[in-house]
Design an enzyme around this catalytic site. Sequence first.
Site, short mmCIF file in Angstrom:
data_model
loop_
_atom_site.label_atom_id
_atom_site.label_comp_id
_atom_site.label_asym_id
_atom_site.label_seq_id
_atom_site.Cartn_x
_atom_site.Cartn_y
_atom_site.Cartn_z
N GLY A 229 -1.04 3.60 -3.76
CA GLY A 229 -0.27 3.44 -2.83
C GLY A 229 0.36 1.68 -2.72
O GLY A 229 1.24 1.55 -2.05
N ALA A 230 -0.22 0.87 -3.59
CA ALA A 230 0.21 -0.51 -3.74
C ALA A 230 1.42 -0.48 -3.83
O ALA A 230 2.18 -1.46 -3.31
CB ALA A 230 -0.82 -1.17 -4.49
N GLY A 231 2.07 0.07 -4.79
CA GLY A 231 3.42 -0.05 -5.36
C GLY A 231 4.31 0.33 -4.25
O GLY A 231 5.18 -0.33 -4.01
N ASP A 232 3.83 1.46 -3.36
CA ASP A 232 4.96 1.88 -2.40
C ASP A 232 4.90 0.90 -1.26
O ASP A 232 6.04 0.44 -0.41
CB ASP A 232 4.35 3.09 -1.84
CG ASP A 232 4.69 4.58 -2.86
OD1 ASP A 232 5.61 3.96 -3.79
OD2 ASP A 232 3.82 5.56 -2.69
#
Length: 145
Positions: A77-80
């Site tokens: 979820g880091a990219g989101d």
Amino acid sequence: ALLTRLLEKVDGLVLNEHEARLLTGEKNLVKAGADILKKGPDFVVLKKGEHGALLFCSEGTFAVPACPLEEVRDPTGAGDAFAGGLMGSLASTGKRSLEAIRRGITYGTVTASVAVEDFSVEPFRRVTRQALNDRHDAFLKAIRF
């Protein structure tokens, strides 16, 4: 063909390095970013995970490192979170200038650093706006010389 027509109509595109390579066939991310920019968006942001992000726009290229952390518990979820921090920053200012986009990328980077500190949405249950702003200030001090 549909994606090419869509790219002519979008203001900005945020994608990861794998997606950029698939879209362009380029292994080199600088070439890939420049190629996508030619397809129509005003700006392109390539997320490079633990290696930060690259911004491509008519004014040039801007690189931001990832936020230094002692521990990463879960990168899911880091990219989101990065994209959400970037878009949230742009939405909060209502600006689309190069300065606003660059600032948005640094906010996205800091938001992503919060996301990887624990599993699921737990880090965001604990973080306050002030803590996020304090981390952003510290990050900006760390990348300036």
